[in-house]
Design an enzyme around this catalytic site. Structure first.
Site, short mmCIF file in Angstrom:
data_model
loop_
_atom_site.label_atom_id
_atom_site.label_comp_id
_atom_site.label_asym_id
_atom_site.label_seq_id
_atom_site.Cartn_x
_atom_site.Cartn_y
_atom_site.Cartn_z
N TYR A 136 12.04 4.64 4.67
CA TYR A 136 11.40 5.42 3.62
C TYR A 136 12.16 6.73 3.40
O TYR A 136 11.96 7.69 4.14
CB TYR A 136 9.94 5.73 4.00
N LYS A 167 12.04 -2.92 5.67
CA LYS A 167 10.80 -2.86 4.89
C LYS A 167 10.96 -1.67 3.98
O LYS A 167 11.08 -0.52 4.44
CB LYS A 167 9.64 -2.67 5.87
P1 FBP Z 1 0.58 -0.43 2.92
O1 FBP Z 1 0.72 -1.83 2.36
O2 FBP Z 1 -0.87 -0.08 3.15
O3 FBP Z 1 1.32 0.59 2.08
O4 FBP Z 1 1.24 -0.45 4.36
C1 FBP Z 1 2.62 -0.46 4.52
C2 FBP Z 1 3.06 0.73 5.35
O5 FBP Z 1 4.45 0.73 5.59
C3 FBP Z 1 2.35 0.87 6.69
O6 FBP Z 1 2.96 0.14 7.71
C4 FBP Z 1 2.37 2.35 6.89
O7 FBP Z 1 1.26 2.78 7.59
C5 FBP Z 1 2.30 2.89 5.51
O8 FBP Z 1 2.77 1.92 4.63
C6 FBP Z 1 3.11 4.16 5.36
O9 FBP Z 1 2.71 4.76 4.19
P2 FBP Z 1 3.36 6.06 3.58
O10 FBP Z 1 4.21 5.58 2.45
O11 FBP Z 1 2.19 6.86 3.10
O12 FBP Z 1 4.13 6.73 4.67
#
Ligand code: FBP
Length: 253
Positions: A136, A167
Site C-alpha cells: 500500500y 495484495k
Molecule cells: P478490506 O477488504 O476490508 O479492505 O480488507 C483488506 C485489507 O488489506 C485488510 O487486510 C486490512 O486490514 C485493510 O484492508 C487495510 O486497510 P487500509 O487501506 O485502511 O489500511
C-alpha cells in the site's frame, strides 16, 4: 500458493481490521471472530487471514490459514510503519500456510519494512510456506494511492522484494490493472477489497475488472462481512472469481 487456489484462482477472507481500523468496522455479528471463522468455512473461502491473536483463539483448521505478521492501529498518525509482531516460526506452528506482511512504499520508513519483509520471506521459504506482501503506497509523498503508475509500482515492489503474491488496490480500469499484473511478473496478484461499496454490483464490477486484467483473485474483508448477506456475497465472489462468471450471473448465484 497452490493451497490457496482453485482453478488457479482464490478468494481470501481478510479479518485483521480489528487491529488496522478498530471496532467501528464491526456490527453485532461480525465483531465475533468465531462468526468469521464459520463464514470462511460455509462461504468456501480459499483462506482466512488472521493476526496471531485471533489465530491462537479462533482458528479451527477448516480452511487454509494466512497469518499477518505485522500490523498497526490507525490511532498513530504520521508516516506509516508496521513492524513484525509474530515470528514466521510461530505462524507456521499455528498452522499458517503463508505469512502476510504490509509494506508502505513511499513512507519515510519504507526501508525498515523492506528489510523486515526480506528476512521474513527467507524464513517463510525455508519452512516451505508462502510470503504474501500487502503493498500500500502511502505517506506524505504519495498523493494518489490508486493512480495506475502507483499501483503498477506497488506490484513491482512486491516482485522485487520476493513476494509469492501481492495484495494491491484496484487502480480503476482493466487496462490500468493489467499494467500492475504485468509488473508483478510471476508474483500472483490479489485485489484488495477496500471499504464497503455502495452496491454489491459496484463491488463485483471492480472484482470482474481485476480478474479480466489477469489477477489471481482477491483478498476481501469488509465487502463480505459488512454485507447484509455475507454468504450470498461469498457465493457471488466464488461464481465470478473461481467459475469466471459475469457480474449478472454472480449476482444470481
Ligand atoms: P478490506 O477488504 O476490508 O479492505 O480488507 C483488506 C485489507 O488489506 C485488510 O487486510 C486490512 O486490514 C485493510 O484492508 C487495510 O486497510 P487500509 O487501506 O485502511 O489500511
Amino acid at each position: 500458493m497452490d493451497v490457496f487456489l482453485e482453478k488457479n484462482r482464490g478468494v481470501l477472507l481478510a479479518y485483521d481490521q480489528g487491529l488496522e481500523h478498530g471496532p467501528t468496522d464491526f456490527n453485532e455479528r461480525n465483531f465475533d471472530p468465531a462468526f468469521i471463522m464459520r463464514l470462511a468455512v460455509e462461504g468456501k473461502f480459499n483462506s482466512i487471514i488472521f493476526q496471531k491473536g485471533l489465530a491462537e483463539k479462533y482458528y479451527d483448521g477448516r480452511v487454509p490459514l494466512i497469518i499477518k505478521v505485522n500490523g498497526k492501529t490507525n490511532l498513530v498518525k504520521g508516516e506509516p510503519i508496521a513492524r513484525q509482531n509474530c515470528s514466521v516460526k510461530h505462524a507456521a506452528k499455528l498452522g499458517a500456510k503463508a505469512v502476510g506482511y504490509t509494506i508502505y512504499p513511499g513512507s519515510a520508513h519504507e526501508n525498515v519494512m523492506l528489510e523486515e519483509f526480506g528476512r521474513i520471506q527467507e524464513e517463510a521459504h525455508a519452512l516451505n510456506i508462502a510470503a504474501i506482501a500487502w503493498i500500500y503506497p502511502r505517506g506524505e509523498a504519495t498523493k494518489n494511492d490508486t493512480a495506475p503508475e502507483v499501483i503498477a509500482y506497488a506490484a513491482r515492489v512486491g516482485l522485487e522484494a520476493g513476494a509469492d503474491a501481492v495484495k494491491i488496490k484496484y487502480s480503476g480500469t482493466v487496462d490500468a490493472f493489467k499494467w500492475a499484473v504485468k509488473c508483478a511478473g510471476k508474483a500472483k496478484v490479489f485485489m484488495s477489497g477496500g471499504p464497503k461499496a455502495e452496491t454489491d454490483a459496484d463491488f463485483l464490477r471492480q472484482v470482474r475488472g481485476a480478474i479480466d486484467a489477469g489477477a489471481s483473485g482477491l483478498a476481501v474483508g469488509r465487502n463480505v462481512w459488512q454485507s447484509a448477506d455475507p454468504l450470498k456475497m461469498a457465493r457471488a465472489l466464488r461464481a465470478l472469481v473461481i467459475e469466471d462468471r459475469s457480474v449478472e450471473e454472480a449476482l444470481r448465484a
